[in-house]
Design an enzyme around this catalytic site. Structure first.
Site, mmCIF file in Angstrom:
data_model
loop_
_atom_site.group_PDB
_atom_site.id
_atom_site.type_symbol
_atom_site.label_atom_id
_atom_site.label_comp_id
_atom_site.label_asym_id
_atom_site.label_seq_id
_atom_site.Cartn_x
_atom_site.Cartn_y
_atom_site.Cartn_z
ATOM 1 N N ARG A 112 -12.149 116.557 38.505
ATOM 2 C CA ARG A 112 -12.416 116.072 39.893
ATOM 3 C C ARG A 112 -11.458 115.522 40.413
ATOM 4 O O ARG A 112 -11.433 114.656 41.239
ATOM 5 C CB ARG A 112 -13.512 114.540 39.805
ATOM 6 C CG ARG A 112 -13.235 114.177 38.656
ATOM 7 C CD ARG A 112 -13.779 112.622 38.207
ATOM 8 N NE ARG A 112 -13.049 111.158 37.681
ATOM 9 C CZ ARG A 112 -13.484 111.255 35.805
ATOM 10 N NH1 ARG A 112 -14.613 112.505 35.772
ATOM 11 N NH2 ARG A 112 -12.911 110.811 35.396
ATOM 12 N N ASN A 139 -5.708 128.878 50.632
ATOM 13 C CA ASN A 139 -7.394 128.048 50.328
ATOM 14 C C ASN A 139 -7.126 126.817 50.994
ATOM 15 O O ASN A 139 -6.378 125.983 51.454
ATOM 16 C CB ASN A 139 -7.574 127.808 49.598
ATOM 17 C CG ASN A 139 -9.372 128.017 48.835
ATOM 18 O OD1 ASN A 139 -9.543 126.743 49.500
ATOM 19 N ND2 ASN A 139 -9.564 127.904 48.285
ATOM 20 N N SER A 175 -16.360 122.601 46.780
ATOM 21 C CA SER A 175 -15.711 122.059 45.709
ATOM 22 C C SER A 175 -16.959 120.738 45.851
ATOM 23 O O SER A 175 -16.809 120.526 46.667
ATOM 24 C CB SER A 175 -14.633 121.990 46.292
ATOM 25 O OG SER A 175 -14.099 120.509 45.434
ATOM 26 N N ASN A 177 -16.015 117.834 44.660
ATOM 27 C CA ASN A 177 -15.322 116.610 44.751
ATOM 28 C C ASN A 177 -15.033 116.156 45.583
ATOM 29 O O ASN A 177 -14.334 114.667 45.413
ATOM 30 C CB ASN A 177 -13.881 116.947 43.385
ATOM 31 C CG ASN A 177 -14.191 117.666 41.832
ATOM 32 O OD1 ASN A 177 -15.068 116.577 42.109
ATOM 33 N ND2 ASN A 177 -13.390 118.893 41.652
ATOM 34 N N LYS A 217 -15.231 130.798 50.124
ATOM 35 C CA LYS A 217 -15.800 130.623 48.609
ATOM 36 C C LYS A 217 -16.869 129.409 48.097
ATOM 37 O O LYS A 217 -16.903 129.098 48.885
ATOM 38 C CB LYS A 217 -14.277 129.663 48.314
ATOM 39 C CG LYS A 217 -14.227 129.393 46.374
ATOM 40 C CD LYS A 217 -13.121 129.518 45.747
ATOM 41 C CE LYS A 217 -13.098 128.853 44.023
ATOM 42 N NZ LYS A 217 -11.961 128.790 44.015
ATOM 43 N N THR A 247 -15.639 125.537 40.324
ATOM 44 C CA THR A 247 -17.146 125.524 39.576
ATOM 45 C C THR A 247 -18.239 125.334 39.023
ATOM 46 O O THR A 247 -18.633 124.869 40.540
ATOM 47 C CB THR A 247 -16.086 124.569 39.184
ATOM 48 O OG1 THR A 247 -16.133 123.539 40.386
ATOM 49 C CG2 THR A 247 -14.315 124.833 39.065
ATOM 50 N N TYR A 318 -7.494 130.597 36.201
ATOM 51 C CA TYR A 318 -7.425 129.955 36.637
ATOM 52 C C TYR A 318 -7.429 129.146 35.044
ATOM 53 O O TYR A 318 -6.039 129.042 34.004
ATOM 54 C CB TYR A 318 -7.814 129.475 37.108
ATOM 55 C CG TYR A 318 -7.637 127.828 37.851
ATOM 56 C CD1 TYR A 318 -7.126 126.778 36.188
ATOM 57 C CD2 TYR A 318 -7.449 126.645 38.496
ATOM 58 C CE1 TYR A 318 -6.385 125.748 37.114
ATOM 59 C CE2 TYR A 318 -7.362 125.412 38.760
ATOM 60 C CZ TYR A 318 -6.795 124.721 37.864
ATOM 61 O OH TYR A 318 -6.070 123.598 38.331
ATOM 62 N N SER A 319 -8.788 128.689 34.262
ATOM 63 C CA SER A 319 -8.559 128.142 33.040
ATOM 64 C C SER A 319 -8.390 129.358 32.065
ATOM 65 O O SER A 319 -7.909 128.668 30.987
ATOM 66 C CB SER A 319 -10.243 127.662 33.232
ATOM 67 O OG SER A 319 -10.382 127.102 33.903
#
Length: 336
Positions: A112, A139, A175, A177, A217, A247, A318-319
């Site tokens: 977050r 981005n 996003s 967040n 995105k 996400t 990424y992850s």
């Protein structure tokens, strides 16, 4: 390969501290001969997408290098493209810490962060210093304190400042967040935003004598109907590409795990199937009218191939990169 040992040490640290420490080291070597320490030779596997030639189909997803501080060091690892950001017009601290959590057993992350970044002017200065020869995506997002109704102005400010330096521009409206941000994915708000962005792209193309493609995105949590509407809007406004996905807020695959109830967006392996399904549905809807960049839980060659089989032209990690390190880049590019 040394990464399992590095990971063991880094995973002793708080996730954000581990990220800061890693970037501290990468900043030290970026643009110096010490880049050789992270350099990997990967095969050339060119892909044409959005009017650009990518030297291979694997990119780094946005969020890791928010301010474009380590472009050259990351590029040396073999990425065909690097997406920096999300960046906003003005610097902002993001949400309160802690704001990044590992779900080690699931090989997932919850964040977050809240678009913490040093602002678009700082990012542009970093890009000017970089020598990366792959495709550089930038981005962009809106500042937290910009009302959603005026959000498009933030995207236009960023576009103006980065246009001359970007290989492509990614519009982050997904996003979870930034309060209200995801509402820009729907109906009239999306049409209004895309109209403004397309007009700005045309103006900037005339000014700079070059065409910089725009990709939007999207979130993985869209309903069937919402996805159809988004696809229709992207096609109608002649957007150049779509990045699927950001996400997820869904926690169904991580129930009972440590940190599973933390607020924020979940990425990594638990997102894999969900994002692939969105890509498949999007691909059916778009029917080749614009390319898809697939991202979400890619942590192996098989996972990358699944995204491409579902309809993605390019993929990003990424992850998986956090959990598997630079060897994952070489493995995917070599065998995809």
């Amino acid at each position: 390969m040394y990464y399992p040992f590095v990971r063991k040490a880094l995973f002793q640290l708080d996730p954000e501290r581990a990220h800061e420490f890693t970037f501290q080291q990468l900043r030290r070597i970026t643009g110096t001969p010490f880049e050789a320490l992270v350099r990997q030779k990967v095969p050339a596997k060119p892909v044409n997408c959005m009017g650009l030639t990518f030297k291979n189909p694997l990119g780094l997803a946005a969020g890791l290098d928010k301010d474009g501080e380590c472009i050259d060091a990351l590029g040396a690892m073999g990425f065909g493209s690097i997406e920096i950001g999300t960046v906003t017009p003005r610097p902002q601290p993001g949400n309160d810490k802690p704001r990044l959590f590992r779900l080690v057993d699931a090989e997932g992350l919850i964040n977050r962060m809240g678009f913490n970044n040093l602002g678009v002017d700082n990012l542009v200065e970093n890009v000017k210093k970089a020598h990366y020869d792959g495709v550089l995506g930038i981005n962009i997002g809106k500042n937290k304190d910009t009302p959603v109704e005026q959000g498009k102005d933030d995207y236009l400010i960023c576009m103006e400042k980065i246009y001359a330096y970007a290989g492509y521009i990614a519009i982050n409206i997904s996003s979870p967040n930034t309060p209200g941000l995801r509402t820009l994915q729907y109906g009239e708000a999306l049409d209004d935003l895309l109209t403004a962005i397309k007009n700005k792209q045309n103006d900037l193309q005339a000014m700079h004598h070059k065409y910089v493609p725009i990709a939007v995105k999207i979130a993985p949590d869209l309903s069937e109907e919402e996805l159809i509407q988004v696809a229709d809007s992207l096609v109608r406004h002649n957007i150049d590409g779509v990045i699927a996905t950001n996400t997820t807020l869904d926690r169904s695959l991580v129930q009972g795990m440590k940190n599973c109830d933390q607020t924020g967006g979940l990425s990594g392996r638990p997102l894999q199937l969900k994002s692939t399904e969105i890509i498949r549905r999007l691909s059916q809807e778009l029917n080749g009218r614009l390319p898809i960049i697939g991202v979400g839980g890619i942590d192996s060659v098989i996972a990358a191939r699944e995204k491409i089989a579902a309809g993605a032209s390019l993929v990003q990690i990424y992850s998986g990169f956090i959990f598997k390190g630079p060897p994952l880049i070489k493995e995917i590019v070599t065998h995809i």
